[in-house]
Design a protein around this motif. Structure first.
Motif, PDB file in Angstrom:
ATOM      1  N   LYS A  84      -7.630   2.860  -6.057  1.00  0.00           N
ATOM      2  CA  LYS A  84      -7.331   3.972  -7.036  1.00  0.00           C
ATOM      3  C   LYS A  84      -5.763   4.060  -7.087  1.00  0.00           C
ATOM      4  CE  LYS A  84      -8.763   8.556  -8.753  1.00  0.00           C
ATOM      5  NZ  LYS A  84      -9.745   9.671  -8.493  1.00  0.00           N
ATOM      6  N   GLU A  85      -4.925   4.251  -5.950  1.00  0.00           N
ATOM      7  CA  GLU A  85      -3.664   4.170  -6.014  1.00  0.00           C
ATOM      8  C   GLU A  85      -2.906   3.093  -6.749  1.00  0.00           C
ATOM      9  OE1 GLU A  85      -2.163   6.793  -5.023  1.00  0.00           O
ATOM     10  OE2 GLU A  85      -4.049   7.799  -3.891  1.00  0.00           O
ATOM     11  N   PHE A  86      -3.656   1.615  -6.345  1.00  0.00           N
ATOM     12  CA  PHE A  86      -2.922   0.754  -7.212  1.00  0.00           C
ATOM     13  C   PHE A  86      -3.247   0.621  -8.546  1.00  0.00           C
ATOM     14  CE2 PHE A  86      -2.237  -2.836  -3.942  1.00  0.00           C
ATOM     15  CZ  PHE A  86      -1.819  -2.237  -2.834  1.00  0.00           C
ATOM     16  N   SER A  87      -4.302   1.255  -8.964  1.00  0.00           N
ATOM     17  CA  SER A  87      -5.010   0.966 -10.392  1.00  0.00           C
ATOM     18  C   SER A  87      -4.153   2.145 -11.211  1.00  0.00           C
ATOM     19  CB  SER A  87      -6.410   1.193 -10.411  1.00  0.00           C
ATOM     20  OG  SER A  87      -7.198   0.238  -9.920  1.00  0.00           O
ATOM     21  N   LYS A  88      -3.821   3.118 -10.491  1.00  0.00           N
ATOM     22  CA  LYS A  88      -3.189   4.432 -11.346  1.00  0.00           C
ATOM     23  C   LYS A  88      -1.869   3.618 -11.777  1.00  0.00           C
ATOM     24  CE  LYS A  88      -4.893   8.949  -9.762  1.00  0.00           C
ATOM     25  NZ  LYS A  88      -4.642  10.048  -9.214  1.00  0.00           N
TER      26      LYS A  88
ATOM     27  N   VAL B 136       3.340   5.901  -3.047  1.00  0.00           N
ATOM     28  CA  VAL B 136       4.781   6.234  -3.225  1.00  0.00           C
ATOM     29  C   VAL B 136       4.788   6.550  -4.953  1.00  0.00           C
ATOM     30  CG1 VAL B 136       7.190   6.394  -3.348  1.00  0.00           C
ATOM     31  CG2 VAL B 136       5.734   6.281  -1.138  1.00  0.00           C
ATOM     32  N   PHE B 137       4.667   5.262  -5.626  1.00  0.00           N
ATOM     33  CA  PHE B 137       4.662   5.167  -7.271  1.00  0.00           C
ATOM     34  C   PHE B 137       3.684   6.247  -7.669  1.00  0.00           C
ATOM     35  CE2 PHE B 137       6.066   0.425  -6.951  1.00  0.00           C
ATOM     36  CZ  PHE B 137       7.354   0.944  -6.464  1.00  0.00           C
ATOM     37  N   SER B 138       2.484   6.251  -7.000  1.00  0.00           N
ATOM     38  CA  SER B 138       1.633   7.066  -7.579  1.00  0.00           C
ATOM     39  C   SER B 138       2.044   8.484  -7.414  1.00  0.00           C
ATOM     40  CB  SER B 138       0.275   7.016  -6.990  1.00  0.00           C
ATOM     41  OG  SER B 138      -0.631   7.699  -7.746  1.00  0.00           O
ATOM     42  N   GLN B 139       2.365   9.047  -6.549  1.00  0.00           N
ATOM     43  CA  GLN B 139       2.885  10.417  -6.253  1.00  0.00           C
ATOM     44  C   GLN B 139       4.053  10.731  -6.973  1.00  0.00           C
ATOM     45  OE1 GLN B 139       3.077  10.644  -1.977  1.00  0.00           O
ATOM     46  NE2 GLN B 139       0.701  11.030  -1.815  1.00  0.00           N
ATOM     47  N   LYS B 140       5.003   9.921  -6.969  1.00  0.00           N
ATOM     48  CA  LYS B 140       6.505  10.347  -7.362  1.00  0.00           C
ATOM     49  C   LYS B 140       6.800   9.686  -8.864  1.00  0.00           C
ATOM     50  CE  LYS B 140       9.790  10.872  -4.779  1.00  0.00           C
ATOM     51  NZ  LYS B 140      11.090  10.791  -3.941  1.00  0.00           N
TER      52      LYS B 140
ATOM     53  N   GLU C  19       0.747  -1.196  -0.209  1.00  0.00           N
ATOM     54  CA  GLU C  19       0.020   0.023   0.219  1.00  0.00           C
ATOM     55  C   GLU C  19       0.947   1.266   0.171  1.00  0.00           C
ATOM     56  OE1 GLU C  19      -2.391  -0.501   3.463  1.00  0.00           O
ATOM     57  OE2 GLU C  19      -3.739  -1.908   2.393  1.00  0.00           O
ATOM     58  N   ALA C  20       1.712   1.271   0.803  1.00  0.00           N
ATOM     59  CA  ALA C  20       3.001   2.460   0.702  1.00  0.00           C
ATOM     60  C   ALA C  20       3.606   2.665  -0.702  1.00  0.00           C
ATOM     61  CB  ALA C  20       3.977   2.050   1.894  1.00  0.00           C
TER      62      ALA C  20
ATOM     63  N   PHE D 230      -2.546   1.404 -14.801  1.00  0.00           N
ATOM     64  CA  PHE D 230      -3.096   1.644 -15.974  1.00  0.00           C
ATOM     65  C   PHE D 230      -2.479   2.931 -16.329  1.00  0.00           C
ATOM     66  CE2 PHE D 230      -6.690  -0.437 -14.237  1.00  0.00           C
ATOM     67  CZ  PHE D 230      -6.893  -1.470 -15.243  1.00  0.00           C
ATOM     68  N   VAL D 231      -1.712   3.884 -15.586  1.00  0.00           N
ATOM     69  CA  VAL D 231      -1.241   5.044 -15.709  1.00  0.00           C
ATOM     70  C   VAL D 231      -0.012   5.426 -15.748  1.00  0.00           C
ATOM     71  CG1 VAL D 231      -1.552   7.774 -15.440  1.00  0.00           C
ATOM     72  CG2 VAL D 231      -3.583   6.078 -15.404  1.00  0.00           C
ATOM     73  N   LYS D 232       0.618   5.169 -14.897  1.00  0.00           N
ATOM     74  CA  LYS D 232       1.901   5.552 -14.033  1.00  0.00           C
ATOM     75  C   LYS D 232       3.067   4.747 -14.585  1.00  0.00           C
ATOM     76  CE  LYS D 232       0.647   9.014 -11.486  1.00  0.00           C
ATOM     77  NZ  LYS D 232       0.866  10.351 -11.738  1.00  0.00           N
TER      78      LYS D 232
END
Length: 226
Positions: free
Chosen positions: A108-112, A27-31, A22-23, A115-117
């Motif tokens: 959402k954080e995992f999914s971003k 972190v991956f989603s933000q940075k 989860e952490a 699919f996105v990051k």
């Protein structure tokens, strides 16, 4: 006593592993994956670097695990939802699709990351993305084969249709997660469900589709309606 102790130890270990995942997702989603370090992850999870390495060898392994878990959760949610209904095809299809979408959006954080990051990070991650697409595609093939056999849906090519369904599903989720799609969440699901029900030659009414979507959202995913 040994069995109880072992169970507690395993439970503690699983909770710590999940907290690291989860952490890492946050972190991956933000940075972004490339700019994130293991130290960033351990700081967010409030664990030592040594503790991280007792669960994962590197951050690539963490991301691969995130990929796997979110995919498995989505398919399980879809399967569980559809199994609660026997003969109502519209309800089975709508409940399954809504549950799958909600699983990704609720995480959402995992999914971003999925699919996105993480697009174009390296070949192994691209391979992992394709594995998830293929797994979803296989699941949808089974649904389409069932529709053809028991409900005379008249699907000419199950392989092509399942690919179209898979990619439209993931495409819409990607745009929504990347905030390039401003549709209301319920409206997004409704559009996806009704588009595919028409494509599959399944008769339905807007009211019943909305009812089934709302049933899932209000029972399991109330937070997504806020």
């Amino acid at each position: 006593m040994n069995t109880i102790g072992f169970t507690k130890a395993e439970k503690t270990k699983d909770l710590k592993r999940k907290s690291i995942l989860e952490a890492a997702a946050k972190v991956f989603s933000q940075k972004g994956y490339i700019e994130s370090s293991i130290k960033d992850i351990t700081s967010e999870a409030s664990v030592s670097v040594g503790s991280f390495y007792s669960y994962f060898n590197n951050k690539e392994e963490v991301l691969a695990q995130i990929y796997q878990e979110i995919s498995d959760m989505s398919l399980k949610a879809a399967s569980d939802a559809s199994m609660t209904v026997k003969d109502n095809v519209v309800k089975k299809f709508t409940l399954a699709m809504t549950s799958a979408i909600c699983t990704y959006v609720n995480n959402k954080e995992f999914s971003k990351i999925l699919f996105v990051k993480s697009m174009g990070i390296n070949e192994s991650f691209e391979k992992k993305r394709w594995e998830i697409l293929d797994k979803t595609n296989v699941y949808l093939k089974g649904i389409l084969a069932h529709l053809n056999e028991f409900h005379s849906s008249g699907i000419n090519d199950i392989n092509v249709t399942s690919i179209l369904l898979t990619n439209s599903l993931f495409g819409v989720i990607t745009y929504w997660l990347d905030e390039k799609l401003v549709s209301n969440f319920e409206d997004m699901i409704f559009s996806l469900c009704t588009y595919h029900l028409r494509a599959l030659n399944i008769d339905f009414t807007d009211d019943e589709v909305n009812q089934y979507i709302h049933e899932i959202l209000t029972s399991n995913y109330k937070e997504l309606l806020k």
